[in-house]
Design a protein around this motif. Structure first.
Motif, short mmCIF file in Angstrom:
data_model
loop_
_atom_site.label_atom_id
_atom_site.label_comp_id
_atom_site.label_asym_id
_atom_site.label_seq_id
_atom_site.Cartn_x
_atom_site.Cartn_y
_atom_site.Cartn_z
N VAL A 244 4.11 0.57 -7.97
CA VAL A 244 3.45 -0.83 -6.85
C VAL A 244 3.44 -1.75 -6.74
O VAL A 244 3.65 -2.46 -5.36
CB VAL A 244 1.97 0.69 -6.94
N LYS A 245 3.51 -2.41 -7.98
CA LYS A 245 3.57 -3.96 -8.19
C LYS A 245 4.54 -4.11 -7.56
O LYS A 245 5.19 -5.55 -7.19
CB LYS A 245 3.13 -4.47 -9.47
N ASN A 246 5.61 -3.49 -7.73
CA ASN A 246 7.07 -3.90 -7.05
C ASN A 246 7.19 -4.74 -5.84
O ASN A 246 7.99 -5.10 -5.51
CB ASN A 246 8.15 -3.36 -7.79
N ILE A 247 6.42 -3.16 -5.14
CA ILE A 247 6.61 -3.27 -4.02
C ILE A 247 5.78 -4.49 -3.34
O ILE A 247 5.75 -4.73 -2.23
CB ILE A 247 6.02 -1.16 -3.23
N ARG A 248 4.33 -4.14 -4.03
CA ARG A 248 3.76 -5.21 -3.35
C ARG A 248 3.78 -6.74 -3.76
O ARG A 248 3.69 -7.30 -2.16
CB ARG A 248 2.04 -4.73 -4.30
N ALA A 249 4.38 -7.05 -4.22
CA ALA A 249 5.31 -8.60 -4.51
C ALA A 249 5.97 -8.79 -3.06
O ALA A 249 6.74 -9.78 -3.24
CB ALA A 249 5.88 -7.78 -5.46
N VAL A 250 6.54 -8.12 -1.62
CA VAL A 250 7.40 -8.05 -0.93
C VAL A 250 7.20 -7.81 0.22
O VAL A 250 7.88 -8.19 1.00
CB VAL A 250 8.97 -7.32 -1.56
N THR A 251 5.58 -6.77 0.18
CA THR A 251 5.02 -6.27 1.48
C THR A 251 3.90 -6.69 1.77
O THR A 251 3.37 -6.38 0.61
CB THR A 251 5.86 -5.32 1.81
N VAL A 257 2.19 6.09 -2.12
CA VAL A 257 2.52 6.65 -3.05
C VAL A 257 2.07 8.21 -3.42
O VAL A 257 0.96 8.32 -2.99
CB VAL A 257 2.54 6.05 -4.48
N TYR A 258 3.16 8.99 -3.14
CA TYR A 258 2.74 10.72 -3.71
C TYR A 258 3.16 11.37 -5.01
O TYR A 258 4.05 12.10 -5.13
CB TYR A 258 2.11 11.72 -2.63
N PRO A 259 3.80 10.96 -6.33
CA PRO A 259 4.37 11.20 -7.03
C PRO A 259 3.87 12.84 -7.48
O PRO A 259 3.21 13.26 -7.19
CB PRO A 259 3.69 10.70 -8.69
N ASN A 260 5.24 13.33 -8.34
CA ASN A 260 4.90 14.64 -8.69
C ASN A 260 3.94 14.50 -10.01
O ASN A 260 3.37 13.96 -9.94
CB ASN A 260 6.37 15.02 -8.69
N ASN A 261 3.73 15.25 -10.29
CA ASN A 261 3.08 15.73 -11.61
C ASN A 261 3.63 15.60 -13.04
O ASN A 261 2.81 15.59 -14.27
CB ASN A 261 2.04 17.17 -11.38
N GLY A 262 4.91 15.56 -12.62
CA GLY A 262 5.28 14.84 -14.24
C GLY A 262 6.14 16.10 -14.64
O GLY A 262 6.74 16.03 -15.73
N ASP A 263 6.50 17.48 -14.37
CA ASP A 263 7.43 18.45 -14.92
C ASP A 263 8.70 18.01 -14.23
O ASP A 263 8.78 16.99 -13.16
CB ASP A 263 6.77 19.43 -14.04
N ALA A 290 -6.22 -0.43 -7.17
CA ALA A 290 -6.65 -1.94 -7.59
C ALA A 290 -4.76 -2.73 -7.67
O ALA A 290 -4.72 -4.49 -7.31
CB ALA A 290 -6.90 -2.26 -8.76
N ASP A 291 -3.25 -1.90 -7.98
CA ASP A 291 -2.63 -2.49 -8.08
C ASP A 291 -1.73 -2.99 -6.49
O ASP A 291 -0.86 -3.47 -6.30
CB ASP A 291 -1.16 -2.15 -8.93
N GLY A 292 -2.88 -2.42 -5.47
CA GLY A 292 -2.51 -2.84 -4.13
C GLY A 292 -1.94 -0.71 -2.91
O GLY A 292 -1.29 -1.04 -2.24
N ALA A 293 -1.90 0.23 -3.42
CA ALA A 293 -1.84 0.80 -3.51
C ALA A 293 -2.59 1.27 -2.10
O ALA A 293 -3.96 1.19 -2.22
CB ALA A 293 -1.53 2.74 -4.01
N ASP A 294 -2.34 1.68 -1.17
CA ASP A 294 -3.61 2.24 0.31
C ASP A 294 -3.81 3.53 0.37
O ASP A 294 -4.09 4.08 0.77
CB ASP A 294 -2.85 1.20 1.74
N LEU A 295 -2.36 4.70 -0.11
CA LEU A 295 -2.69 6.18 0.95
C LEU A 295 -1.73 6.72 -0.83
O LEU A 295 -0.97 6.52 -1.38
CB LEU A 295 -1.63 6.59 2.02
N ILE A 296 -2.65 7.92 -1.38
CA ILE A 296 -2.18 8.19 -2.15
C ILE A 296 -2.37 9.40 -2.35
O ILE A 296 -3.34 10.14 -1.49
CB ILE A 296 -3.01 7.86 -3.46
N GLY A 297 -1.20 10.90 -3.07
CA GLY A 297 -1.64 12.33 -2.57
C GLY A 297 -0.52 12.43 -4.30
O GLY A 297 -0.42 11.32 -4.64
N GLY A 298 -0.31 13.79 -3.57
CA GLY A 298 1.19 14.60 -4.79
C GLY A 298 1.94 15.01 -4.18
O GLY A 298 1.66 15.45 -2.80
N CYS A 299 3.03 15.11 -5.08
CA CYS A 299 3.94 15.11 -4.13
C CYS A 299 4.49 16.56 -5.08
O CYS A 299 3.42 17.50 -5.40
CB CYS A 299 5.44 15.09 -4.79
#
Length: 317
Positions: A244-251, A257-263, A290-299
């Motif tokens: 998120v920080k890397n993306i927010r730096a340029v847009t 963001v919607y990550p998987n659960n880590g498996d 806080a880092d700049g994400a606006d839409l959050i879910g899960g994959c």
């Protein structure tokens, strides 16, 4: 063109995207261990898809993603269905998400409806060509097609999703810069009234799966008004903070963001290995916002309980 994501974000600190369709379908007895993956349920058990969508809305999701990630006309026809039957399945996927949305929203008391920013959205999933190959290449991006070939492949599904009334497209788990460019070109020239989010598949915090620098890709798509949000999905929870920080730096666009659960997923065997997770959505959602994400879910492998954790924090702010 109406940017429904931006409209909703004017009234909310963030929007909640739904979670894993296949994981929940498997719990309902749908066999997803085949080339159609979760799209199998469109043929065998559509009522289960409806139930999954409703469960995520009830958990607090603002956006449902249609069960079309691995569903497309070419794949269905390859499995023996007629062209018309294949097209009808794509439309059916949108109808199921819309039906779940309506049933959920109509069940809410008036005071609960007023707390929501807008009527929940339905995003039409457009998975990469690698998902059609069903060999795990959406995590490698090592396939090569011309721009025209990419556009020809994606056109029919996008046309059907648009015809069925999705609110926007979800260009998700995209590992290839070339394919992403073809999708956005198709969006611009053939669907000028539609918007889409663009969510990349990354091999590390700074690189798409095909080797393209993440920030270069974000900067390229930053100029397209029809791209309503940009981000990453189906990576680990631990990767999201820095991504998120890397993306927010340029847009300045909304970040999704919607990550998987880590498996850990093995594309060869199409199986998952459980891992011990040191963090969860409840702990990480505040930091991502806080880092700049606006839409959050899960994959993959995320559940309604995970989505409820995200929604609980966003809805109290």
């Amino acid at each position: 063109m109406t940017d429904l994501i931006s409209e909703n974000l004017q009234k909310r600190p963030g929007l909640v995207v739904d979670g894993a369709m296949a994981t929940e379908l498997e719990k309902m007895g749908v066999d997803t261990d085949n080339d159609l993956w979760s799209a199998t349920a469109l043929i065998e058990k559509p009522e289960a898809i409806l139930a999954v969508h409703k469960s995520f809305f009830q958990a607090g999701a603002d956006i449902a993603i249609t069960n079309t990630y691995q569903a497309n006309v070419a794949k269905f026809m390859k499995m023996g269905l007629s062209k018309k039957a294949s097209q009808d399945l794509i439309i059916k996927a949108v109808q199921l998400a819309d039906q779940a949305r309506k049933q959920y929203y109509d069940s809410l008391p008036a005071n609960e409806r007023n707390k929501r920013a807008k009527y929940p959205l339905v995003a039409g999933s457009v998975g990469p060509y690698g998902a059609y190959l069903a060999d795990g290449s959406e995590y490698r991006g090592d396939y090569q097609l011309t721009e025209k070939e990419f556009m020809d492949f994606h056109r029919s599904r996008m046309s059907l999703l648009d015809q069925a009334g999705v609110d926007l497209f979800a260009f998700e788990t995209q590992p290839s810069f070339a394919e992403s460019k073809a999708l956005v070109n198709l969006l611009k020239h053939e669907f000028p009234q539609q918007t889409a989010w663009l969510s990349f598949s990354i091999k590390d915090l700074e690189t798409l799966c095909d080797g393209t620098p993440l920030q270069d890709a974000v900067k390229y798509f930053n100029v397209f008004d029809q791209i309503a949000a940009i981000g990453v999905n189906c990576t680990t929870l631990e990767n999201i903070d820095q991504a998120v920080k890397n993306i927010r730096a340029v847009t300045s666009k909304p970040i999704i963001v919607y990550p998987n659960n880590g498996d850990i997923y093995d594309p060869a065997t199409k199986t998952w290995t459980k891992t011990q997770h040191k963090d969860d959505f409840a702990e990480l959602t505040p930091q991502w916002l806080a880092d700049g994400a606006d839409l959050i879910g899960g994959c993959c492998r995320t559940t309604p309980a995970d989505i409820k954790s995200i929604a609980s924090f966003i809805n109290k702010n």
